[in-house]
Design a protein around this motif. Structure first.
Motif, PDB file in Angstrom:
ATOM      1  N   LEU A 104       0.824  -1.208   0.000  1.00  0.00           N
ATOM      2  CA  LEU A 104       0.000   0.000   0.000  1.00  0.00           C
ATOM      3  C   LEU A 104       0.858   1.257   0.000  1.00  0.00           C
ATOM      4  O   LEU A 104       0.537   2.242  -0.691  1.00  0.00           O
ATOM      5  CB  LEU A 104      -0.921   0.002   1.216  1.00  0.00           C
ATOM      6  CG  LEU A 104      -2.109  -0.975   1.176  1.00  0.00           C
ATOM      7  CD1 LEU A 104      -2.831  -0.982   2.511  1.00  0.00           C
ATOM      8  CD2 LEU A 104      -3.072  -0.608   0.052  1.00  0.00           C
ATOM      9  N   LEU A 105       1.942   1.257   0.760  1.00  0.00           N
ATOM     10  CA  LEU A 105       2.831   2.422   0.786  1.00  0.00           C
ATOM     11  C   LEU A 105       3.437   2.672  -0.587  1.00  0.00           C
ATOM     12  O   LEU A 105       3.458   3.813  -1.075  1.00  0.00           O
ATOM     13  CB  LEU A 105       3.938   2.207   1.821  1.00  0.00           C
ATOM     14  CG  LEU A 105       3.525   2.290   3.296  1.00  0.00           C
ATOM     15  CD1 LEU A 105       4.674   1.841   4.196  1.00  0.00           C
ATOM     16  CD2 LEU A 105       3.101   3.710   3.661  1.00  0.00           C
ATOM     17  N   ASN A 106       3.923   1.616  -1.224  1.00  0.00           N
ATOM     18  CA  ASN A 106       4.505   1.782  -2.565  1.00  0.00           C
ATOM     19  C   ASN A 106       3.443   2.159  -3.582  1.00  0.00           C
ATOM     20  O   ASN A 106       3.695   2.949  -4.494  1.00  0.00           O
ATOM     21  CB  ASN A 106       5.215   0.488  -2.983  1.00  0.00           C
ATOM     22  CG  ASN A 106       6.550   0.306  -2.299  1.00  0.00           C
ATOM     23  OD1 ASN A 106       7.508   1.028  -2.560  1.00  0.00           O
ATOM     24  ND2 ASN A 106       6.629  -0.652  -1.392  1.00  0.00           N
ATOM     25  N   GLY A 107       2.249   1.613  -3.429  1.00  0.00           N
ATOM     26  CA  GLY A 107       1.164   1.974  -4.336  1.00  0.00           C
ATOM     27  C   GLY A 107       0.750   3.426  -4.184  1.00  0.00           C
ATOM     28  O   GLY A 107       0.460   4.108  -5.173  1.00  0.00           O
ATOM     29  N   ALA A 108       0.729   3.917  -2.924  1.00  0.00           N
ATOM     30  CA  ALA A 108       0.382   5.324  -2.692  1.00  0.00           C
ATOM     31  C   ALA A 108       1.429   6.252  -3.311  1.00  0.00           C
ATOM     32  O   ALA A 108       1.084   7.286  -3.899  1.00  0.00           O
ATOM     33  CB  ALA A 108       0.270   5.592  -1.190  1.00  0.00           C
ATOM     34  N   LEU A 109       2.702   5.879  -3.200  1.00  0.00           N
ATOM     35  CA  LEU A 109       3.765   6.690  -3.793  1.00  0.00           C
ATOM     36  C   LEU A 109       3.626   6.734  -5.309  1.00  0.00           C
ATOM     37  O   LEU A 109       3.691   7.803  -5.927  1.00  0.00           O
ATOM     38  CB  LEU A 109       5.129   6.124  -3.397  1.00  0.00           C
ATOM     39  CG  LEU A 109       6.340   6.905  -3.887  1.00  0.00           C
ATOM     40  CD1 LEU A 109       6.443   8.246  -3.172  1.00  0.00           C
ATOM     41  CD2 LEU A 109       7.625   6.097  -3.678  1.00  0.00           C
ATOM     42  N   ALA A 144      -1.466   8.803   3.441  1.00  0.00           N
ATOM     43  CA  ALA A 144      -1.763  10.166   2.994  1.00  0.00           C
ATOM     44  C   ALA A 144      -0.477  10.959   2.789  1.00  0.00           C
ATOM     45  O   ALA A 144      -0.343  11.711   1.809  1.00  0.00           O
ATOM     46  CB  ALA A 144      -2.669  10.857   4.019  1.00  0.00           C
ATOM     47  N   THR A 145       0.482  10.797   3.702  1.00  0.00           N
ATOM     48  CA  THR A 145       1.758  11.505   3.589  1.00  0.00           C
ATOM     49  C   THR A 145       2.526  11.068   2.355  1.00  0.00           C
ATOM     50  O   THR A 145       3.046  11.892   1.589  1.00  0.00           O
ATOM     51  CB  THR A 145       2.609  11.266   4.851  1.00  0.00           C
ATOM     52  OG1 THR A 145       1.885  11.695   6.003  1.00  0.00           O
ATOM     53  CG2 THR A 145       3.926  12.014   4.764  1.00  0.00           C
ATOM     54  N   VAL A 146       2.602   9.772   2.138  1.00  0.00           N
ATOM     55  CA  VAL A 146       3.335   9.241   0.992  1.00  0.00           C
ATOM     56  C   VAL A 146       2.661   9.637  -0.316  1.00  0.00           C
ATOM     57  O   VAL A 146       3.328   9.968  -1.309  1.00  0.00           O
ATOM     58  CB  VAL A 146       3.457   7.701   1.109  1.00  0.00           C
ATOM     59  CG1 VAL A 146       4.014   7.109  -0.175  1.00  0.00           C
ATOM     60  CG2 VAL A 146       4.351   7.335   2.285  1.00  0.00           C
ATOM     61  N   LEU A 147       1.330   9.624  -0.336  1.00  0.00           N
ATOM     62  CA  LEU A 147       0.599  10.039  -1.537  1.00  0.00           C
ATOM     63  C   LEU A 147       0.928  11.490  -1.887  1.00  0.00           C
ATOM     64  O   LEU A 147       1.174  11.825  -3.060  1.00  0.00           O
ATOM     65  CB  LEU A 147      -0.899   9.881  -1.296  1.00  0.00           C
ATOM     66  CG  LEU A 147      -1.821  10.233  -2.471  1.00  0.00           C
ATOM     67  CD1 LEU A 147      -1.719   9.182  -3.564  1.00  0.00           C
ATOM     68  CD2 LEU A 147      -3.270  10.340  -2.000  1.00  0.00           C
ATOM     69  N   ALA A 148       0.958  12.366  -0.876  1.00  0.00           N
ATOM     70  CA  ALA A 148       1.271  13.780  -1.111  1.00  0.00           C
ATOM     71  C   ALA A 148       2.716  13.942  -1.592  1.00  0.00           C
ATOM     72  O   ALA A 148       2.992  14.764  -2.479  1.00  0.00           O
ATOM     73  CB  ALA A 148       1.047  14.583   0.168  1.00  0.00           C
ATOM     74  N   MET A 149       3.645  13.166  -1.032  1.00  0.00           N
ATOM     75  CA  MET A 149       5.037  13.238  -1.477  1.00  0.00           C
ATOM     76  C   MET A 149       5.163  12.803  -2.929  1.00  0.00           C
ATOM     77  O   MET A 149       5.860  13.433  -3.729  1.00  0.00           O
ATOM     78  CB  MET A 149       5.908  12.369  -0.566  1.00  0.00           C
ATOM     79  CG  MET A 149       6.020  12.868   0.861  1.00  0.00           C
ATOM     80  SD  MET A 149       6.835  11.669   1.955  1.00  0.00           S
ATOM     81  CE  MET A 149       8.501  11.672   1.277  1.00  0.00           C
ATOM     82  N   GLY A 150       4.487  11.711  -3.277  1.00  0.00           N
ATOM     83  CA  GLY A 150       4.524  11.243  -4.664  1.00  0.00           C
ATOM     84  C   GLY A 150       3.959  12.264  -5.629  1.00  0.00           C
ATOM     85  O   GLY A 150       4.489  12.465  -6.726  1.00  0.00           O
ATOM     86  N   PHE A 151       2.877  12.940  -5.225  1.00  0.00           N
ATOM     87  CA  PHE A 151       2.283  13.977  -6.081  1.00  0.00           C
ATOM     88  C   PHE A 151       3.299  15.081  -6.368  1.00  0.00           C
ATOM     89  O   PHE A 151       3.450  15.508  -7.513  1.00  0.00           O
ATOM     90  CB  PHE A 151       1.044  14.562  -5.406  1.00  0.00           C
ATOM     91  CG  PHE A 151       0.350  15.617  -6.230  1.00  0.00           C
ATOM     92  CD1 PHE A 151      -0.654  15.257  -7.114  1.00  0.00           C
ATOM     93  CD2 PHE A 151       0.713  16.950  -6.135  1.00  0.00           C
ATOM     94  CE1 PHE A 151      -1.290  16.219  -7.893  1.00  0.00           C
ATOM     95  CE2 PHE A 151       0.089  17.922  -6.908  1.00  0.00           C
ATOM     96  CZ  PHE A 151      -0.914  17.555  -7.788  1.00  0.00           C
TER      97      PHE A 151
END
Length: 429
Positions: free
Chosen positions: A288-293, A342-349
């Motif tokens: 999930l963490l890698n998918g969010a990134l 949520a944090t990782v998703l924002a970093m990836g964005f």
């Protein structure tokens, strides 16, 4: 609002209306799909032959080292010859190599030393493809289409990076590893066919276009080497001088190095430790963490490609470094899976959004005859920084993720401050 969305959609889809860009997109995606296949095939067949993870490490190292050592050579030749020609020849060479390994595997004659030699040859040939694929785009689309074109290419890259290993694993599961090598060969052969069909756009003519180019390239333009009469070593040295004498290019290289350092270790060792130790999860949490990134990066890439204009790239880079510093620091203290995602998703964005404009600035600003050399310098720096990051983060993670993420956040914060301290860099467009 509807008109704005339509404009954004049209801007993002404009490069896809060009036949040569569609061929480039398909060819690059097939090549990266083949890379994923080759990783699975090399890994699985090596473990099947030897039952040794140490042997697998040897094979993967034999592939990585020539790629790192020869990337500067590939960048230099890409500037001297045609990027399209190097991509085409590299694709067909990799296709022949993978077909040979696959046929040898089906015949039962593969040995460990043959796999090591094949991996080394694959890495060496790939070193000529990578700088060329990053520098060929300005010959296919005009400057105003670079950002959306890079966004579309990046989406294809991310999809291929996910599908390659997944489909490769399925091929191995339902047949055997040598068949994966043969499918890999087909991907590379088709990539070569696509690249061969690319037709470069006509170069703009006239004094006005030349003056506009000179003004946009700034001080680095006068540093571009003539190139045709230089030896290979001299061309590599000239490319290094070109890259490091311009403060703007130095900044891009420094930021890429910092982001790579704060990504290679924290996003591998860090994510695994975070998922297992801090979040008390398992492999699903890590996935999930890698998918969010990846999902955040893809979304940021698409938004960046749809945005018009040329933002101040210096300020955008500083904002990215600061954004990642905040996100990385938060990961050391987040106590639940939802907050981490949520944090990782924002970093990836942020990474996806800035990446579109950063690469477009490089392609738009650096002289064509030296573009591949500068890109190859950036790649080599990444090859050197990534293993260092893994070692440092592995050591720091022994005492918990907080210290590891704090060090990464500090590196990024210092990078952001350094960018803002330079007026030349702040005003980059």
């Amino acid at each position: 609002m509807a008109s704005t969305l339509v404009d954004a959609r049209d801007r993002l889809s404009a490069p896809a209306r060009l036949p040569s860009f569609r061929l480039l997109w398909l060819g690059q995606s097939l090549s990266l799909l083949g890379d994923g296949f080759s990783y699975i095939a090399f890994s699985w067949i090596t473990l099947g032959l030897t039952q040794s993870t140490l042997a697998l490490g040897y094979v993967l190292a034999f592939q990585a080292v020539p790629r790192a050592l020869l990337t500067l050579v590939g960048g230099s030749l890409s500037d001297k010859w045609s990027s399209r020609t190097l991509m085409k020849l590299s694709s067909w060479a990799r296709a022949a190599l993978m077909a040979g390994v696959g046929l040898a595997g089906l015949a039962g004659s593969l040995t460990l030393w043959m796999l090591c030699c094949a991996a080394a040859a694959f890495g060496a040939v790939d070193a000529f493809f990578q700088p060329a694929r990053a520098s060929v785009l300005p010959s296919v689309v005009d400057k105003e289409q670079l950002a959306p074109a890079n966004a579309l290419l990046a989406v294809g890259t991310k999809v291929a990076a996910v599908l390659g290993p997944a489909v490769g694993g399925m091929v191995v599961a339902f047949s055997n590893a040598p068949v994966a090598f043969l499918v890999d060969a087909v991907c590379f052969a088709l990539c070569g066919v696509c690249v061969a069909g690319i037709r470069p756009r006509p170069h703009p003519a006239g004094a006005a276009a030349a003056a506009d180019d000179a003004e946009e390239k700034g001080p680095a333009a006068s540093a571009a080497p003539a190139g045709a009469e230089l030896s290979l070593g001299a061309r590599i040295r000239a490319g290094l001088r070109y890259a490091f004498e311009d403060p703007r290019i130095r900044t891009i290289l420094a930021v890429d190095a910092a982001v790579t350092f704060c990504q290679a270790g924290p996003f591998t060792v860090g994510f695994a430790t975070l998922a297992k130790v801090d979040l008390h999860g398992g492999s699903a949490t890590l996935g999930l963490l890698n998918g969010a990134l990846a999902g955040g990066a893809m979304l940021g890439t698409l938004v960046g490609g749809a945005v018009g204009g040329r933002p101040r790239i210096g300020l955008l880079i500083a904002a990215l470094a600061g954004w990642l510093a905040i996100g990385t620091g938060l990961l050391g203290f987040v106590g639940n899976t939802a907050g981490a995602l949520a944090t990782v998703l924002a970093m990836g964005f942020g990474m996806g959004f800035q990446g579109v404009f950063g690469l477009s600035w490089i392609q738009r600003t650096i002289d064509g005859p030296v573009l591949s050399r500068v890109i190859s310098v950036d790649m080599v720096i990444g090859y050197a920084v990534a293993p260092l990051s893994l070692i440092v983060c592995g050591a720091l993670a022994q005492s918990g993720t907080a210290a590891m993420f704090a060090v990464s956040a500090s590196v990024l914060a210092v990078t952001a401050v350094g960018i803002l301290a330079s007026r030349t860099v702040r005003e980059m467009r």
